[in-house]
Each structure stands twice: as C-alpha cells, then as structure tokens.
Design a protein around this motif. Sequence first.
Motif, PDB file in Angstrom:
ATOM      1  N   GLN A  32      65.656  56.973  10.272  1.00  0.00           N
ATOM      2  CA  GLN A  32      66.739  56.965  11.252  1.00  0.00           C
ATOM      3  C   GLN A  32      67.591  55.706  11.070  1.00  0.00           C
ATOM      4  N   LEU A  33      68.895  55.877  11.177  1.00  0.00           N
ATOM      5  CA  LEU A  33      69.855  54.797  10.968  1.00  0.00           C
ATOM      6  C   LEU A  33      70.513  54.396  12.280  1.00  0.00           C
ATOM      7  N   SER A  34      70.863  53.134  12.386  1.00  0.00           N
ATOM      8  CA  SER A  34      71.630  52.704  13.550  1.00  0.00           C
ATOM      9  C   SER A  34      73.066  53.198  13.395  1.00  0.00           C
ATOM     10  N   ALA A  35      73.770  53.244  14.494  1.00  0.00           N
ATOM     11  CA  ALA A  35      75.120  53.816  14.511  1.00  0.00           C
ATOM     12  C   ALA A  35      76.081  53.090  13.574  1.00  0.00           C
ATOM     13  N   ASP A  36      75.835  51.810  13.319  1.00  0.00           N
ATOM     14  CA  ASP A  36      76.765  51.037  12.485  1.00  0.00           C
ATOM     15  C   ASP A  36      76.469  51.123  10.986  1.00  0.00           C
ATOM     16  N   VAL A  37      75.445  51.879  10.584  1.00  0.00           N
ATOM     17  CA  VAL A  37      75.099  52.022   9.166  1.00  0.00           C
ATOM     18  C   VAL A  37      75.603  53.369   8.656  1.00  0.00           C
ATOM     19  N   LYS A  38      76.479  53.320   7.681  1.00  0.00           N
ATOM     20  CA  LYS A  38      76.969  54.551   7.056  1.00  0.00           C
ATOM     21  C   LYS A  38      75.858  55.140   6.192  1.00  0.00           C
ATOM     22  N   LEU A  39      75.816  56.447   6.094  1.00  0.00           N
ATOM     23  CA  LEU A  39      74.754  57.125   5.360  1.00  0.00           C
ATOM     24  C   LEU A  39      74.586  56.561   3.959  1.00  0.00           C
ATOM     25  N   HIS A  40      75.669  56.482   3.190  1.00  0.00           N
ATOM     26  CA  HIS A  40      75.548  56.054   1.792  1.00  0.00           C
ATOM     27  C   HIS A  40      75.239  54.566   1.646  1.00  0.00           C
ATOM     28  N   GLU A  41      75.319  53.805   2.746  1.00  0.00           N
ATOM     29  CA  GLU A  41      75.028  52.376   2.695  1.00  0.00           C
ATOM     30  C   GLU A  41      73.600  52.048   3.112  1.00  0.00           C
ATOM     31  N   ALA A  42      72.820  53.059   3.473  1.00  0.00           N
ATOM     32  CA  ALA A  42      71.437  52.822   3.881  1.00  0.00           C
ATOM     33  C   ALA A  42      70.652  52.200   2.735  1.00  0.00           C
ATOM     34  N   ASP A  77      68.752  59.158  16.512  1.00  0.00           N
ATOM     35  CA  ASP A  77      68.219  58.140  17.401  1.00  0.00           C
ATOM     36  C   ASP A  77      69.224  57.058  17.769  1.00  0.00           C
ATOM     37  N   SER A  78      70.363  57.030  17.066  1.00  0.00           N
ATOM     38  CA  SER A  78      71.353  55.976  17.335  1.00  0.00           C
ATOM     39  C   SER A  78      72.239  56.310  18.521  1.00  0.00           C
TER      40      SER A  78
END
Length: 80
Positions: A32-42, A77-78
């Motif tokens: 799960q990523l936080s709202a400020d993380v773009k998918l391709h930048e994970a 979850d974000s």
Amino acid sequence: MFEQQPTLELLFEQLGLDANEEAMDQFIRDHQLSADVKLHEADFWSAAQRDFLKSHWDKDDDWAIVIDELNQQLHIDSGS
C-alpha cells in the motif's frame, strides 16, 4: 504485437510477479502506498518495472487502464 486485452493478471505477469489471485491480493496488501507516492515512483519496483508502468501510463494505451486499476488498489489505505 500484443493482441490480448490487458488484465490485472497479465499486468502482474508482465511485471514478473505471481499472477494468481492469492499472490496478487497479498502483493496489494503488502505494498500500500501513501497518497503522495505515484505508482511508478514506489521503491519496490525494479527499473524495468518502473519504466514499463510509466511508459504505458504516458502513452495512455490499453495497459494504462489496468495500470490505473493497480494504482487505485495500491492506494486504498491512503484514503485517496
């Protein structure tokens, strides 16, 4: 040329990930990523996976639809 309509399962296979339902569900729960993380930048993607996601997203091709689906699922979850 890629003829088959992309699906989430095919996206996982394309990214070199297990594509059975249980493995995909586990990956989504574990990443799960936080709202400020773009998918391709994970930070869990390899360079090749990141390039695949970004290039198809930028092209807005058939893959972009399932990449967006994965993006939404990894941001559940974000709250975004």
